[in-house]
Design an enzyme around this catalytic site. Structure first.
Site, PDB file in Angstrom:
ATOM      1  N   PHE A 154       0.646  -1.117   0.503  1.00 53.01           N
ATOM      2  CA  PHE A 154      -0.277   0.061  -0.009  1.00 53.01           C
ATOM      3  C   PHE A 154       0.702   0.963   0.117  1.00 53.01           C
ATOM      4  O   PHE A 154       2.033   1.305   0.743  1.00 53.01           O
ATOM      5  CB  PHE A 154      -0.867  -0.162   0.974  1.00 53.01           C
TER       6      PHE A 154
ATOM      7  N   CYS B 259      -6.298  15.579   0.544  1.00 53.20           N
ATOM      8  CA  CYS B 259      -7.851  14.614   0.512  1.00 53.20           C
ATOM      9  C   CYS B 259      -8.102  16.198  -0.308  1.00 53.20           C
ATOM     10  O   CYS B 259      -8.014  17.363  -0.072  1.00 53.20           O
ATOM     11  CB  CYS B 259      -8.310  13.944   1.079  1.00 53.20           C
TER      12      CYS B 259
ATOM     13  N   CYS C 208     -14.388  13.678   4.468  1.00 46.92           N
ATOM     14  CA  CYS C 208     -15.667  13.121   5.256  1.00 46.92           C
ATOM     15  C   CYS C 208     -15.285  12.816   5.847  1.00 46.92           C
ATOM     16  O   CYS C 208     -14.045  12.903   7.403  1.00 46.92           O
ATOM     17  CB  CYS C 208     -14.927  11.965   4.170  1.00 46.92           C
TER      18      CYS C 208
ATOM     19  N   CYS D  30     -13.453  10.453   7.400  1.00 46.80           N
ATOM     20  CA  CYS D  30     -12.437   9.124   7.529  1.00 46.80           C
ATOM     21  C   CYS D  30     -11.261   9.701   8.298  1.00 46.80           C
ATOM     22  O   CYS D  30     -10.871   9.399   9.393  1.00 46.80           O
ATOM     23  CB  CYS D  30     -11.348  10.691   6.589  1.00 46.80           C
ATOM     24  N   ASP D  31     -10.196   8.113   7.683  1.00 42.45           N
ATOM     25  CA  ASP D  31      -9.457   7.637   9.454  1.00 42.45           C
ATOM     26  C   ASP D  31      -7.703   8.056   8.996  1.00 42.45           C
ATOM     27  O   ASP D  31      -6.920   7.129   9.208  1.00 42.45           O
ATOM     28  CB  ASP D  31      -9.885   6.217   9.260  1.00 42.45           C
ATOM     29  N   THR D  32      -7.422   8.561   7.631  1.00 41.77           N
ATOM     30  CA  THR D  32      -6.305   8.734   7.223  1.00 41.77           C
ATOM     31  C   THR D  32      -5.835  10.162   7.650  1.00 41.77           C
ATOM     32  O   THR D  32      -6.277  11.305   7.963  1.00 41.77           O
ATOM     33  CB  THR D  32      -6.163   8.940   5.608  1.00 41.77           C
TER      34      THR D  32
ATOM     35  N   GLU E 246      -7.684   3.340  -5.177  1.00 42.92           N
ATOM     36  CA  GLU E 246      -8.496   4.002  -4.556  1.00 42.92           C
ATOM     37  C   GLU E 246      -9.197   5.045  -4.721  1.00 42.92           C
ATOM     38  O   GLU E 246      -7.799   5.834  -4.560  1.00 42.92           O
ATOM     39  CB  GLU E 246      -8.569   3.383  -3.507  1.00 42.92           C
TER      40      GLU E 246
ATOM     41  N   HIS F 123      -9.385  -6.514   7.333  1.00 46.15           N
ATOM     42  CA  HIS F 123      -8.258  -5.821   7.910  1.00 46.15           C
ATOM     43  C   HIS F 123      -8.946  -4.758   9.377  1.00 46.15           C
ATOM     44  O   HIS F 123      -8.509  -5.689  10.402  1.00 46.15           O
ATOM     45  CB  HIS F 123      -7.790  -5.182   7.133  1.00 46.15           C
TER      46      HIS F 123
END
Length: 195
Positions: free
Chosen positions: A24, A30, A34, A37-39, A94, A189
């Site tokens: 990955f 971004c 949102c 979002c988890d980033t 993605e 995951h």
């Protein structure tokens, strides 16, 4: 130079390629905001093409590279794709679909973020993909009919509250039963405790 949040080796946890060993490349930043979002968009290291390729080559057995984010289409270009081609791995992306994609990507996962609470209002410009993966919160699925996809997945919106998470999953299962052209995608995951 590219803003890289992290490069790591794991199993693809969701969608069509679930369970495939993958490298990955998570880009930072971004163009949407949102609620779920988890980033961590602020954290990144600027990396050169050779440094990115060197890091990917640490995992020679992985058949797949997944370009993710944030929103990777902000940064992915033909030079990066050409550099990654020397690894011999397939390249997947993605994307939220709000920006055009360069040629040379083997697998496109489109995950639009419009038309539901917690998402953003920006519409898709990408209207063809290998897989359409929609975060489901009960929205009208007809709004995605314009997207041509080989595979369609509904994924329950992940939230920290366990009761709400279970309710979201039940709602998603019901939607798939009512609309069988869609398939259920779970974030395996998270169940496995891996990245």
């Amino acid at each position: 130079m590219y803003p890289i949040n992290e490069i790591f080796y794991s199993l693809q946890g969701e969608g069509y390629n679930t369970g495939i060993a993958s490298v990955f490349i998570r880009f930072s930043g971004c163009n949407l905001r949102c609620a779920f979002c988890d980033t961590e968009h602020e954290r990144h290291t600027m990396m050169s093409l050779p440094a990115i390729v060197d890091e990917v080559m640490k995992y020679p057995n992985a058949p797949l590279i997944v370009l993710t984010g944030g929103e990777p289409s902000l940064y992915v270009d033909e030079q990066l794709l050409q550099a990654l081609r020397i690894t011999g791995k397939k390249i997947a992306i993605e994307t939220n679909g709000t920006r055009p994609l360069p040629a040379g990507i083997d697998w496109v996962t489109l995950s639009p973020k419009f038309g539901f609470p917690g998402g953003d209002v920006m519409q898709c410009v990408v209207d063809r993909c290998n897989e359409l993966k929609v975060v489901y919160t009960g929205q009208d699925l007809n709004q995605y009919n314009f997207i041509i996809a080989e595979h369609r997945f509904l994924q329950p919106c992940y939230v920290d509250d366990e009761q709400q998470r279970l309710a979201n999953t039940r709602q998603c299962v019901t939607a798939v039963l009512q609309h069988p052209r869609w398939r259920l995608s779970l974030q395996t995951h998270r169940f496995l405790g891996i990245r």
